[in-house]
Motif scaffolding. Structure first.
Motif: not given
Length: 197
Positions: A56-59, A96-101, A106-110, A114-115
């Protein structure tokens, strides 16, 4: 006293990020985005991933990355591949990677990026953002080492870099460190075409 490789990389990273933010505000940025998208789709057509890991591109201060979302959605439609986004953990430092639709996450990593919200997956093809890169496929990232750790743990993954020509560096300017994992190639908007490792 000579500067350490770490401080030299930090200074180089800062200079490239500043140049990238300035360039992202110019009229040529949208055209460059289209050119990289077209080249990326050509590469993905050859790879035909079963699971495509993107980012997800950074801002903010880190803005100006190539946005791979449209390419990911197009790849899913063309080849039926699954999509995944990285999830970075600060402690212990890990990614690691998680599935994305494909929808806006709507979720963020540590790290506040966005992830996806799906289960953990291991993509067979991963798109890697580059602040800088060499023709040999070594990249300058953001300094956290997350992608290098992931690629070292998953040597079978095909890692393709995405960058702008302003980030092209000589091997002397960006000397590979023992932990650096080379990419199979780097796609840019430039007339020179893609770099290959």
């Amino acid at each position: 006293m000579d500067a350490s490789p770490t401080s030299e990389r930090a200074a180089l990273r800062l200079r490239l990020l500043q140049a990238r933010r300035a360039w992202a505000d110019t009229p040529g940025f949208a055209e460059a985005q289209s050119r990289v998208h077209e080249r990326l789709m050509g590469v993905l057509a050859q790879l035909e991933p079963s699971c495509l890991g993107v980012y997800w591109p950074l801002a903010g201060e880190l803005a100006g990355e190539f946005n791979p979302r449209d390419a990911a959605i197009q790849a899913k439609a063309l080849w039926g591949c699954r999509l995944a986004l990285p999830f970075a953990r600060r402690s212990p430092r890990d990614m690691h990677f998680v599935a994305w639709d494909g929808d806006a996450p709507s979720r963020q990593d540590d790290c506040g990026i966005p992830t996806g919200s799906g289960e953990p997956v291991v993509p067979d093809v991963v798109l890697v953002p580059c602040v800088g890169f060499t023709p040999e496929g070594f990249r300058l990232g953001y300094g956290g080492g997350y992608f290098d750790r992931f690629l070292a743990a998953h040597p079978h993954v095909t890692a393709v870099g995405l960058a702008w020509e302003l980030g092209r560096l000589t091997p002397e300017a960006l000397q590979a460190q023992p932990h650096d994992q080379p990419l199979v190639g780097v796609i840019t908007e430039g007339a020179e075409g893609d770099s290959s490792a």
